[in-house]
Design a protein around this motif. Structure first.
Motif, short mmCIF file in Angstrom:
data_model
loop_
_atom_site.label_atom_id
_atom_site.label_comp_id
_atom_site.label_asym_id
_atom_site.label_seq_id
_atom_site.Cartn_x
_atom_site.Cartn_y
_atom_site.Cartn_z
N ILE A 130 40.20 99.15 69.76
CA ILE A 130 39.57 98.44 68.64
C ILE A 130 38.30 97.75 69.09
CG2 ILE A 130 39.89 96.45 67.11
CD1 ILE A 130 42.88 97.33 66.94
N ALA A 131 38.35 97.12 70.27
CA ALA A 131 37.16 96.43 70.78
C ALA A 131 36.03 97.42 71.03
CB ALA A 131 37.51 95.69 72.07
N GLY A 132 36.35 98.58 71.58
CA GLY A 132 35.30 99.57 71.82
C GLY A 132 34.64 100.02 70.52
N THR A 133 35.45 100.22 69.48
CA THR A 133 34.89 100.62 68.19
C THR A 133 34.01 99.53 67.60
OG1 THR A 133 36.84 102.01 67.77
CG2 THR A 133 35.48 101.41 65.87
N LEU A 134 34.46 98.30 67.69
CA LEU A 134 33.67 97.19 67.16
C LEU A 134 32.34 97.06 67.92
CD1 LEU A 134 36.47 94.50 66.69
CD2 LEU A 134 35.15 95.60 64.87
N MET A 135 32.37 97.24 69.22
CA MET A 135 31.16 97.11 70.01
C MET A 135 30.12 98.17 69.64
SD MET A 135 31.28 94.43 71.90
CE MET A 135 31.99 93.77 70.39
N SER A 136 30.58 99.37 69.36
CA SER A 136 29.65 100.45 69.04
C SER A 136 29.19 100.41 67.58
CB SER A 136 30.28 101.80 69.34
OG SER A 136 31.46 101.99 68.56
N SER A 137 29.98 99.81 66.70
CA SER A 137 29.67 99.85 65.27
C SER A 137 29.04 98.56 64.75
CB SER A 137 30.95 100.12 64.47
OG SER A 137 31.54 101.34 64.84
N CYS A 138 29.28 97.45 65.41
CA CYS A 138 28.87 96.15 64.88
C CYS A 138 28.02 95.44 65.93
CB CYS A 138 30.10 95.31 64.50
SG CYS A 138 31.27 96.17 63.44
N PRO A 139 26.72 95.60 65.90
CA PRO A 139 25.87 95.14 67.00
C PRO A 139 25.79 93.63 67.18
CG PRO A 139 24.54 95.96 65.16
CD PRO A 139 25.96 96.33 64.86
N SER A 140 26.19 92.85 66.17
CA SER A 140 26.08 91.39 66.29
C SER A 140 27.44 90.70 66.39
CB SER A 140 25.30 90.83 65.10
OG SER A 140 23.98 91.33 65.07
N VAL A 141 28.48 91.47 66.64
CA VAL A 141 29.82 90.91 66.81
C VAL A 141 30.08 90.74 68.31
CG1 VAL A 141 32.29 91.38 66.60
CG2 VAL A 141 30.76 91.79 64.67
N SER A 142 30.61 89.56 68.67
CA SER A 142 31.02 89.29 70.05
C SER A 142 32.53 89.07 70.09
CB SER A 142 30.30 88.05 70.60
OG SER A 142 28.90 88.26 70.64
N LEU A 143 33.12 89.33 71.26
CA LEU A 143 34.57 89.21 71.42
C LEU A 143 34.90 88.25 72.55
CD1 LEU A 143 35.69 92.96 71.24
CD2 LEU A 143 35.43 91.34 69.37
N LEU A 144 35.89 87.41 72.31
CA LEU A 144 36.46 86.55 73.33
C LEU A 144 37.95 86.91 73.40
CD1 LEU A 144 36.37 84.17 75.31
CD2 LEU A 144 36.68 82.63 73.35
N VAL A 145 38.40 87.36 74.58
CA VAL A 145 39.74 87.92 74.73
C VAL A 145 40.50 87.12 75.79
CG1 VAL A 145 41.05 90.03 75.25
CG2 VAL A 145 38.78 90.19 74.18
N THR A 146 41.81 86.92 75.57
CA THR A 146 42.64 86.33 76.61
C THR A 146 43.81 87.25 76.92
OG1 THR A 146 44.22 85.13 75.20
CG2 THR A 146 42.12 84.04 75.66
N GLY A 147 44.12 87.38 78.21
CA GLY A 147 45.22 88.22 78.64
C GLY A 147 45.40 88.11 80.13
N CYS A 148 46.51 88.60 80.61
CA CYS A 148 46.75 88.54 82.06
C CYS A 148 45.83 89.48 82.83
CB CYS A 148 48.21 88.88 82.35
SG CYS A 148 49.36 87.62 81.77
#
Length: 844
Positions: A130-148
């Motif tokens: 999902i993050a990869g799709t958002l990065m390629s489709s939505c140029p002004s969206v940023s992601l902050l992710v938490t995980g191990c």
């Protein structure tokens, strides 16, 4: 309002505790967010990833004009659940025939915002996709992710969250500047104001923080015992626990997860027996309220009256945390490492199956209450009815957990009951993907045969343990509900097949309400396919059955279908009668959602026959209802309807106001069908204003968007693809503009339409109106002059029809003819002309 004073656009929870020892981390992370589009915070459980991410997101709101939005993923397992959480966080409405991620991308493509994916460990692969799709489709969206662990996708910056700083090995070191010691003392002194005030105690605190390696959750768990154990005692207890777990002294290279588990185990060992029992039983909940905990956990040796005091004790020990309040109920959760430890204790005690079965039974009751009341035919105050929706929403995580457990354990009957109960929420909230996934899973399992663990098979009759329907009837009901979800996805053959099979099973069990629903679905399919005779047969059958069984809900739905069919055939008087009867039923039940959808259908029929006053009244009332209950798709359609009517009545400014709001709402919620409809309506406004080129481009964009959305053909919105723009087919220049519009992207089309709507709101000089004159001799027929006179007296179409003993539809056609002959576009102009030329309208 100035930007800096506007409320932040975000859905972040209110922080209950201060964040200690992270100032330098926050500064570095804020700089990274300015340059890096994917920032992942990693680290062991309990290290403080979530708390740091939430504080970072809160401080970053000024950098993201379209908001900061949290999707908590700690308790989800499938891609459909991830996209459902994402849509819920963003306010995006799923489209029936489309992957929700595509809808999200359309909604976010032109927006500048930050998405926070918290706790992705169980669904890392899905989040990475999902993050990869958002990065390629939505140029002004940023992601902050938490995980191990990192997502390991392109353009990802990984920040490994460090533990809090700890003192040096020198016991006499001043601890105030060390984050771990500051955290320990703040939590401990909340219980004992002068805790660890002597040098010996401060030295013990230093050792405690070093032993737990500065892990924030471990520090808080240790500090939580300050009211009962002095610092030296806590230090000694932790030393023994860590040594026993192989993580003593300098941790001996042991991973932090082992250290934290040892600290949780130490804290658990200090609990009383009832506290331990409650803690392990609470591990079945993703989150909970007191009422739910009492109903599931109160079994020997715990009494229901003891649960509140025990919860308070566990809260004091930092073993559970508060997550907020919903429906006047405080909600709790277990930190992930504590929950994992408690799950192991539950299995060791041999209570896992029993507690999970009670949990499933309790949340099934919540789901079935929703299914029983949401569409119940009896009169009920809307606030009371809607409370069942709210309760199901608040327990959605628990319902998901129960669905997963039922699937793992092969408890097909439990799964079918949960699915049947969730039908109103999945359908009205447009959660098509997740609902379809669960329906398909349990129906497939049911078709494979009874499992012997989950109630009787079809031949055995009703389950005596819960009084529920036999498996055959339950499967039939869920089949029809699955067909209901397939209907908006335009899978008509599949919908019809499932509806027929489900109806047959439900007839055998005399489940008449579900039979009526299936027949209504079959009527809708026949109607959109142009088989009026078959549609009429299905509807007639529903009306007969619903009236004989007192099923007001399905009777009203059938009347709505009849009204729409009559309007399509030009029988407007009959359509009005059907819609008004359906409205009377829905109002009598005080079912506001039902009233709103009926008003929308009535408004569309009235608009089609040219009765703009009725259409305006219906759309406006429905608009107020859907705005209040939070139905964005329906609200956007109502706004567009009011805007179209305003244009027809000559109020361009008002039309642009409503169409502009509909445009924004359809765009931000990702509704391409609604967006296409609004684009076409705005094209009509532009054409009326003489903006022919812009109108043609906007109409072309509407046409292309409608086709790409999959809503062309059967069941598509009934509006012209040209947007009422005249001359497109015959004017080569306009046709070229129309083709240009078809090539526009969604963002470009929205920008074009928004500009048209904005220009329509701006005041512009208008030529002085020419004086209204009497019509040429014989311009109006005698009947038209008679009707014009009554319009001038302020009579409605219905009043005129009663006075002249003609159908309201006939009156509407005469009014339309008067407007056309006189060059008017509203009843107001007719009335003004009648007033100015009083006495002339009755002369030949």
């Amino acid at each position: 309002m100035a930007t800096q004073t506007a409320p932040a656009r975000q859905n972040l929870p209110v922080e209950s505790d201060s964040l200690i020892g992270r100032d330098r981390d926050l500064s570095e992370l804020l700089r990274l967010l300015e340059t890096d589009r994917v920032l992942t915070l990693t680290g062991a459980g309990g290290i403080g990833k979530t708390r740091l991410a939430l504080r970072l997101a809160a401080q970053a709101t000024a950098s993201f004009p379209d908001g900061v939005w949290l999707a908590a993923l700690a308790d989800v397992s499938t891609r459909a659940e991830v996209t459902a959480r994402l849509c819920g966080a963003l306010g995006v409405t799923e489209e029936g025939n489309r992957d929700p991620l595509e809808t999200v991308c359309d909604a976010l493509r032109g927006r500048t915002l930050l998405l926070v994916f918290d706790g992705v460990d169980g669904v890392a692969d899905h989040v990475a996709e999902i993050a990869g799709t958002l990065m390629s489709s939505c140029p002004s969206v940023s992601l902050l992710v938490t995980g191990c662990e990192p997502l390991r996708i392109g353009r990802e910056t990984v920040w490994r969250v460090p533990p809090l700083p700890v003192p040096t090995a020198c016991d006499g070191a001043e601890p105030a500047a060390d984050g771990a010691v500051r955290l320990f003392l703040e939590r401990a002194r909340a219980a004992v104001s002068d805790y660890a005030s002597s040098p010996e105690e401060l030295a013990a605190v230093n050792r405690i923080c070093r032993r737990v390696d500065g892990i924030p959750l471990a520090v808080e768990l240790a500090a939580a015992w300050a009211g009962r154990v002095d610092a030296v005692g806590i230090d000694a207890g932790l030393a023994a626990a860590l040594e026993g777990a192989g993580a003593g002294a300098e941790r001996n290279g042991a991973p932090r997860s082992l250290v934290l588990d040892a600290v949780v185990g130490w804290s658990h060992s200090l609990l009383s027996m009832p506290e331990r029992v409650l803690l392990r039983r609470l591990s079945v909940f993703p989150n909970w309220c007191l009422e739910l905990a009492e109903s599931v956990c109160a079994e020997e040796p715990l009494a229901e009256n003891d649960v509140l005091d025990l919860l308070s004790a566990l809260l004091d020990r930092s073993l559970i945390t508060l997550t907020g309040e919903h429906l006047n109920r405080v909600r709790y959760r277990l930190p992930a490492p504590v929950r994992e430890h408690a799950r192991e204790r539950l299995a060791e005690a041999g209570e896992d199956v029993g507690v999970r079965a009670r949990h499933t039974s309790r949340v099934t009751a919540v789901a079935e209450d929703l299914g029983r009341v949401a569409l119940a035919s009896r009169a009920m105050p809307w606030r009371e009815r809607f409370a069942y929706w709210d309760r199901a929403v608040s327990e959605y995580d628990n319902i998901r957990a129960a669905l997963h457990w039922a699937a793992r354990e092969g408890r097909v009957r439990d799964g079918l009951r949960l699915c049947a109960g969730m039908r109103p929420l999945w359908f009205t909230s447009c959660q098509f993907a997740e609902g379809e996934e669960w329906y398909a899973a349990f129906l497939s399992a049911a078709e494979a045969g009874p499992d012997g663990r989950d109630g009787p098979d079809e031949a055995a009759g009703a389950d005596p343990s819960d009084g529920g329907p036999a498996t055959g009837a339950l499967r039939g009901r869920v089949l029809v509900y699955r067909a209901e979800l397939a209907w908006p996805r335009k899978r008509f053959d599949e919908t019809a097949a499932m509806a027929r099979t489900g109806a047959d099973l439900c007839r055998a069990a005399e489940d008449w309400a579900t039979v009526c629903l299936a027949e209504n679905l079959l009527a809708l399919i026949a109607s959109v396919r142009g088989d009026a005779a078959a549609a009429s047969r299905h509807v007639a059958g529903v009306l007969e059955l619903a009236r004989s069984t007192g099923d007001l809900w399905n009777e009203a739905l059938a009347l709505n279908v009849q009204g729409s069919m009559a309007a399509r055939d030009g029988a407007f008087a009959e359509a009005d009668t059907r819609f008004n009867t359906a409205l009377m039923i829905m109002r009598g039940m005080d079912h506001r959602w039902g009233v709103g959808t009926t008003l929308m259908a009535h408004g569309a029929a009235a608009e089609g026959q040219g009765d703009m006053q009725t259409a305006d009244r219906c759309y406006r009332e429905a608009m107020d209802i859907h705005r209040t209950i939070g139905a964005p798709g329906e609200l956007a359609a109502c706004l567009a309807g009011v805007g179209r009517v305003a244009r027809r009545l000559g109020s361009v400014t008002q039309a642009c106001d409503y169409l502009g709001e509909s445009l924004r709402l359809s765009h931000t919620t990702g509704q391409r069908g609604g967006l296409a409809e609004t684009l076409a309506s705005i094209a009509g406004v532009a054409d009326q204003q003489g903006m022919r080129t812009e109108a043609a481009r906007c109409a072309g964009a509407a046409s292309a968007l409608l086709e790409s959305s999959g809503w062309s053909g059967f069941g598509s919105p009934r509006f012209p693809l040209t947007g009422d723009v005249t001359g497109i087919d015959s004017n080569a220049e306009l046709r070229a503009s129309w083709e240009e519009g078809r090539r526009l992207g969604v963002e470009e089309a929205v920008e074009l339409a928004a500009g048209i709507a904005e220009s329509g709101r701006m005041p512009r000089p208008r030529p002085a109106p020419a004086p209204l004159s009497a019509p040429p001799r014989k311009a109006l027929t005698r009947r038209e002059r008679e009707i014009a006179q009554l319009v001038g007296e302020g009579c409605s179409n219905r009043t005129i029809s009663e006075r002249l003993v003609i159908a309201p539809a006939t009156v509407a056609r005469h009014v339309a003819n008067i407007n056309r002959k006189m060059g008017f576009n509203s009843r107001t102009q007719i009335a003004e002309w009648v007033t100015r030329h009083s006495g002339r309208t009755d002369r030949g």
